[in-house]
Design an enzyme around this catalytic site. Sequence first.
Site, PDB file in Angstrom:
ATOM      1  N   CYS A  53       0.636  -1.148  -0.004  1.00  0.00           N
ATOM      2  CA  CYS A  53      -0.103   0.101   0.024  1.00  0.00           C
ATOM      3  C   CYS A  53       1.003   1.238   0.141  1.00  0.00           C
ATOM      4  CB  CYS A  53      -1.076  -0.029   1.258  1.00  0.00           C
ATOM      5  SG  CYS A  53      -2.339   1.123   1.008  1.00  0.00           S
ATOM      6  N   HIS A  69      -3.949  -4.981  -0.647  1.00  0.00           N
ATOM      7  CA  HIS A  69      -3.563  -5.479   0.561  1.00  0.00           C
ATOM      8  C   HIS A  69      -3.452  -7.024   0.350  1.00  0.00           C
ATOM      9  CE1 HIS A  69      -3.493  -2.046   3.317  1.00  0.00           C
ATOM     10  NE2 HIS A  69      -4.381  -1.527   2.532  1.00  0.00           N
ATOM     11  N   GLU A  87      -2.992  -9.368   2.787  1.00  0.00           N
ATOM     12  CA  GLU A  87      -3.265  -9.662   3.735  1.00  0.00           C
ATOM     13  C   GLU A  87      -4.802 -10.147   3.734  1.00  0.00           C
ATOM     14  OE1 GLU A  87      -3.083  -5.634   4.937  1.00  0.00           O
ATOM     15  OE2 GLU A  87      -1.920  -6.850   3.372  1.00  0.00           O
TER      16      GLU A  87
END
Length: 212
Positions: free
Chosen positions: A87, A192, A194
């Site tokens: 990011c 992202h 994750e």
Amino acid sequence: MLTAIIDYESGNLHSAEKAFQHMALEVDAGDVVVTSDADVIAKADRLVLPGDGAFPACAAELRGHKGIYDAMVEAVEQKGRPFLGICVGMQLMATAGHEYEKTAGLNWVAGDVVKISPKDQTLKVPHMGWNNLIIDQQHALLDGVEDGQHVYFVHGYKFDVAKPEDRIAHVDYGGDITAIIGRDTMVGMQFHPEKSQHVGLRMIGNFLRWTP
């Protein structure tokens, strides 16, 4: 093997920590720690730089933690340790950011971070939600990842690369938006991983196994 997720007080690192620890166990990649200890960063085999918020604030926080900053730069520039920016962590790899004011980046990948301005005025900014990857070139990070698979974005600014060869993948959101960059031992993801379910976890695992 040790992977250090750098904590410079610019974002909630809990979900990233859990995802990286999960994949490190799955691919037998050693330990993952979240750390603000410059000595740990200097010794780590891989580095991850997350970031949430505005480019100038994240850049100031990173440079303000001089020990962390110096250890990270030495590890990447002199020791060639694999590095992943996520990011705003990816955006900080740019030459400069243009959010509120011009702010110098790390200048690891030539380009500028500029405001997203979709050609379709009905598209909202920030760019938030799922979007399908368009792969520009193959990379170890994308092993097992197919063109068109979806990843999760939350950002109002985009990375315009100066050299096409530094862009690994992009998405279409009223125009091209760089999704993944890479050069030498460095890679970055605008999205992202994750939060991108199995596709993101796959890329995390690929990074943890990557030996550039």
